[in-house]
Write an enzyme that holds these catalytic residues in place. Structure first.
Site, PDB file in Angstrom:
ATOM      1  N   THR A 178      43.216 -39.350 -29.528  1.00 39.34           N
ATOM      2  CA  THR A 178      43.803 -38.232 -28.785  1.00 39.34           C
ATOM      3  C   THR A 178      42.710 -37.760 -27.843  1.00 39.34           C
ATOM      4  OG1 THR A 178      45.141 -37.537 -30.681  1.00 39.34           O
ATOM      5  CG2 THR A 178      44.556 -35.805 -29.126  1.00 39.34           C
ATOM      6  N   ASP A 227      49.873 -33.094 -34.501  1.00 40.00           N
ATOM      7  CA  ASP A 227      49.306 -31.750 -34.338  1.00 40.00           C
ATOM      8  C   ASP A 227      49.086 -31.371 -32.872  1.00 40.00           C
ATOM      9  OD1 ASP A 227      47.335 -33.829 -34.295  1.00 40.00           O
ATOM     10  OD2 ASP A 227      45.762 -32.321 -34.456  1.00 40.00           O
ATOM     11  N   THR A 269      41.317 -33.827 -33.166  1.00 34.96           N
ATOM     12  CA  THR A 269      41.839 -35.183 -33.056  1.00 34.96           C
ATOM     13  C   THR A 269      41.786 -35.789 -34.460  1.00 34.96           C
ATOM     14  OG1 THR A 269      39.659 -36.126 -32.555  1.00 34.96           O
ATOM     15  CG2 THR A 269      40.973 -35.419 -30.679  1.00 34.96           C
ATOM     16  N   GLY A 270      42.478 -36.902 -34.634  1.00 35.68           N
ATOM     17  CA  GLY A 270      42.500 -37.510 -35.964  1.00 35.68           C
ATOM     18  C   GLY A 270      43.839 -37.278 -36.641  1.00 35.68           C
TER      19      GLY A 270
HETATM   20  N1  GLY Z   1      45.986 -36.025 -33.780  1.00 30.23           N
HETATM   21  C1  GLY Z   1      46.943 -36.844 -33.174  1.00 30.23           C
HETATM   22  C2  GLY Z   1      48.103 -37.119 -34.005  1.00 30.23           C
HETATM   23  O1  GLY Z   1      48.020 -37.128 -35.222  1.00 30.23           O
HETATM   24  O2  GLY Z   1      49.172 -37.337 -33.461  1.00 30.23           O
END
Ligand code: GLY
Length: 354
Positions: free
Chosen positions: A204, A235, A255-256
C-alpha cells in the site's frame, strides 16, 4: 512530566487501546512532551515505496499547496507506476483477476474525509477520494457507485491489470490447491520456470504531510490484499484505520494486514496518543504492540512463540513535524522529506526476523 500527570497519561493510553494489553506497551514506550512549536518547514512521510511521493508532496508544499492535495498528488506517481504491484495501475488483482482499489484522504483544516473502496477501472483512486471530499457531503463511495462517480468526474476508465500482475495471479491460481484440475508448477513436465516468485501482498502507499503553517493532510491508497475475495475492503479507505488526521495533533497511517489495523483502529489510535503527548515514534510502537497482543486472541495468526505471522507498518507525523514509524517485524523502512531532503529511514520494530 510530573509523576501524577505521567500516571494519568499511562492510564489514558491503556484505556484507549485496551486495558491490560497496552498497559505493558505504554510503560515500555518512552513518553515525550508534544512540541507546541510549528515545524520550521513542510515535512512529509510515506511508506518505503513513497520516496517519489514525499519528494513531490514536499515540493508542492514549498510552493504553497494544500497538504491534502499535496499528498494525493504525491501518491499519484506511485498509483501510475505499473511496476508497483501494491497500488493503482499494475496492482495485484482479486480472486477473480480484477483489480479493485481502496483509498482515503483527510484534510486537517476542515476535518473532512473522502474515500473510495473496491473501485475498478480507475488508476487514481486517491484523486477520486479527494473529489468525494471536495464535492460531496459523503465520506465514502464503494464499488459500482465509486466507479460511476469517477467516470462522471472525468477520470478515464482503464484496465488496471498489467501482464505481470495477470501472470502472478495465474501462478497463484494454479498452485492454490493440489487437488484441483490446475497443474501445480512442480506437477508439470514442461514450462518449468519454477523460480518465479508468486508475490502476495498487502502493500500500500500511505503519505502524511504537515505544511509550514502546521496544517495537516493524509492519504492512503492501495490495490489491497492480493487475490482477495471480490468486494473485500481493507483498512486503507477506512477513516481511522489505515489513515487519520487531526489538525490539532497529527496524522497517521498504516500498511500491511488491513484486517488487523481495522480491528485496532490503528491510525486513530496513533493520532490520539500523539494528542495526549506521545511522540510519533512511540505512538507507532504502542499501536504495533496492541495489534501484536490482540493477534494472540486468534491462534491461527500467531506462531509457536506467540508472535504475529503477519506484518503491519505504522507511520505517524505530529503537527510539530516530528515523525516516526514502526512495524511488527524488523526490516521496515519509510520515506521522509523535510528540510534535510528526501530519504529512506529505518522503522522501529517489535520482533527481529529470524
Ligand atoms: N493495508 C492494505 C490492505 O490490507 O488492504
Amino acid at each position: 512530566m510530573h509523576d501524577q500527570s505521567r500516571r494519568r497519561f499511562i492510564q489514558s493510553a491503556s484505556a484507549l487501546t485496551g486495558a491490560g494489553l497496552l498497559g505493558v506497551s505504554a510503560r515500555a514506550a518512552s513518553i515525550t512532551t508534544r512540541l507546541s512549536r510549528p515545524p520550521t518547514g513542510p515535512v512529509v512521510i510515506a511508506s518505503a515505496n513513497g520516496l517519489a511521493a514525499v519528494t513531490k508532496a514536499h515540493e508542492l508544499l514549498i510552493g504553497g499547496a494544500d497538504p491534502a492535495v499535496a499528498v494525493v498528488e504525491g501518491v499519484g506517481l506511485v498509483e501510475a507506476d505499473p511496476n508497483d504491484m501494491s497500488v493503482g495501475l499494475g496492482g495485484l488483482p482479486n480472486e477473480d483477476c480484477i483489480v479493485e482499489l481502496d483509498a482515503s484522504v483527510m484534510h486537517g483544516p476542515t476535518h473532512k474525509a473522502g474515500a473510495v473502496a473496491a473501485l475498478r477501472d480507475t488508476v487514481h483512486a486517491a484523486q477520486v477520494a479527494l473529489k468525494v471530499l471536495q464535492t460531496t457531503d459523503h465520506v465514502m463511495l464503494v464499488g459500482e457507485g465509486a466507479r460511476a462517480f469517477a467516470r462522471q468526474n472525468g477520470f478515464p476508465h482503464q484496465d488496471l491489470l498489467t501482464p505481470r500482475a495477470r501472470e502472478a495471479w495465474l501462478r497463484w491460481k494454479q498452485q492454490l490447491n493440489n487437488g484441483d484440475d490446475w497443474l501445480d508448477v512442480d506437477q508439470r513436465d514442461w514450462d518449468l520456470d519454477t523460480n518465479k516468485a508468486i508475490p502476495r501482498t498487502t502493500g500500500t502507499i500511505h503519505c502524511s504531510a504537515v505544511a509550514a503553517s502546521g496544517d495537516l493532510g493524509s492519504c492512503t491508497t492501495t490495490s489491497g490484499l492480493s487475490y482477495k475475495i471480490p468486494g473485500r475492503v481493507g483498512d486503507s479507505p477506512i477513516i481511522g484505520a489505515g489513515m487519520f488526521c487531526d489538525n490539532t495533533a497529527g496524522a497517521a497511517g498504516a500498511t500491511g494486514r488491513g484486517e488487523a489495523v481495522i480491528q485496532s483502529c490503528g491510525a486513530h489510535a496513533m493520532v490520539t496518543l500523539m494528542g495526549q503527548g506521545m511522540s510519533p515514534n512511540d505512538a507507532c510502537q504502542a499501536v504495533a504492540r496492541t495489534i501484536a497482543e490482540r493477534s494472540k486472541l486468534q491462534r491461527r495468526l500467531i506462531d509457536e512463540r506467540g508472535r504475529p505471522r503477519f506484518d503491519v507498518k505504522l507511520y505517524a507525523l505530529s503537527k510539530a513535524g516530528e515523525f516516526g514509524a514502526a512495524s511488527i517485524w524488523s526490516g521496515g523502512r519509510f520515506a521522509v522529506a523535510d528540510e534535510a531532503g528526501p530519504r529512506i529511514e529505518a522503522a522501529a520494530y517489535l520482533y527481529e526476523r529470524d
